[in-house]
Write a protein that holds these residues in place. Structure first.
Motif, short mmCIF file in Angstrom:
data_model
loop_
_atom_site.label_atom_id
_atom_site.label_comp_id
_atom_site.label_asym_id
_atom_site.label_seq_id
_atom_site.Cartn_x
_atom_site.Cartn_y
_atom_site.Cartn_z
N LYS A 2 37.70 44.69 47.13
CA LYS A 2 38.30 44.15 45.90
C LYS A 2 39.28 43.03 46.26
O LYS A 2 40.02 43.15 47.24
N SER A 109 37.92 39.71 42.17
CA SER A 109 37.58 40.81 41.28
C SER A 109 38.22 40.60 39.91
O SER A 109 37.56 40.76 38.88
N LYS A 166 37.66 36.54 34.16
CA LYS A 166 38.40 37.42 35.09
C LYS A 166 39.88 37.53 34.79
O LYS A 166 40.63 38.15 35.54
#
Ligand code: AMP
Length: 192
Positions: A2, A109, A166
């Motif tokens: 991540k 991520s 995101k």
């Protein structure tokens, strides 16, 4: 792996909340500001170059922080993820981060943006100066330049990460630190 970005102006609480997150998850906290301050303290050539810029409230060159970040990614084998604190800070850094990660078959991520007003930035940083003794926290003129630098060079990243779907915002403005921290922890649990 991540790759989370903690985003926001200076004094938003990125470093403080990143520490709370790394206490709860097996993630590594990378603060480019802290890495640069370590170089300054060690008196390296890189540290001297960085100090001249940081002490005025300006950013250091993209290539300098990107090399540091790539090095940490390369050498960290244990963590399940990274919390990037204070990086990327320019559009070029964001694009280069995407390339560095793509080369590793990875991607960002999520971005957690900690929201506070300019007035609160000034109040918090001048208060932090009295505790941590950071030279770039001590003068209102330097802090003003850091705020202006944030708006001019770093804020455009919001649109960049929104376009990638995101971007997430968390209110970081409560005077009660734990309230802000718990909002960040809740967001991280949601994003996991
Ligand atoms: P920080 O501890 O994140 O507030 O960073 C302190 C100072 O280090 C900043 O005001 C910049 O001068 C420099 N710095 C930290 N991260 C970066 C970055 N990603 N790009 C350029 N300069 C940075």
């Amino acid at each position: 792996m991540k790759y989370y970005i903690f985003f926001g102006p200076p004094g938003a609480g990125k470093g403080t909340h990143a520490k709370a997150v790394t206490a709860a998850y097996n993630y590594k906290h990378i603060s480019t500001g802290a890495l640069l301050r370590a170089e300054i303290a060690a008196g390296t050539e890189l540290g001297k170059e960085a100090d001249a810029l940081i002490s005025k409230g300006n950013l250091v060159p993209d290539s300098m922080v990107e090399a540091m970040i790539a090095n940490v990614f390369e050498n960290e084998k244990e963590a399940e993820g990274f919390i990037l604190d204070g990086f990327p800070r320019t559009l070029a850094q964001a694009e280069d981060l995407d390339k560095i990660l793509a080369d590793r078959g990875e991607e960002v991520s999520a971005v957690v943006s900690i929201m506070i007003s300019d007035q609160l930035v000034m109040e918090r940083i001048l208060h932090r100066a009295s505790i941590e003794g950071r030279a770039d926290d001590a003068s209102p003129e330097i802090v003003s330049n850091r705020i202006a630098t944030y708006h001019a060079q770093t804020e455009p990243l919001i649109a960049y990460y929104k376009a990638q779907g995101k971007y997430h915002e968390v209110d970081g403005a409560s005077p009660v630190l734990e309230e802000n921290r718990d909002r960040v922890l809740a967001k991280m649990a949601e994003l996991k």
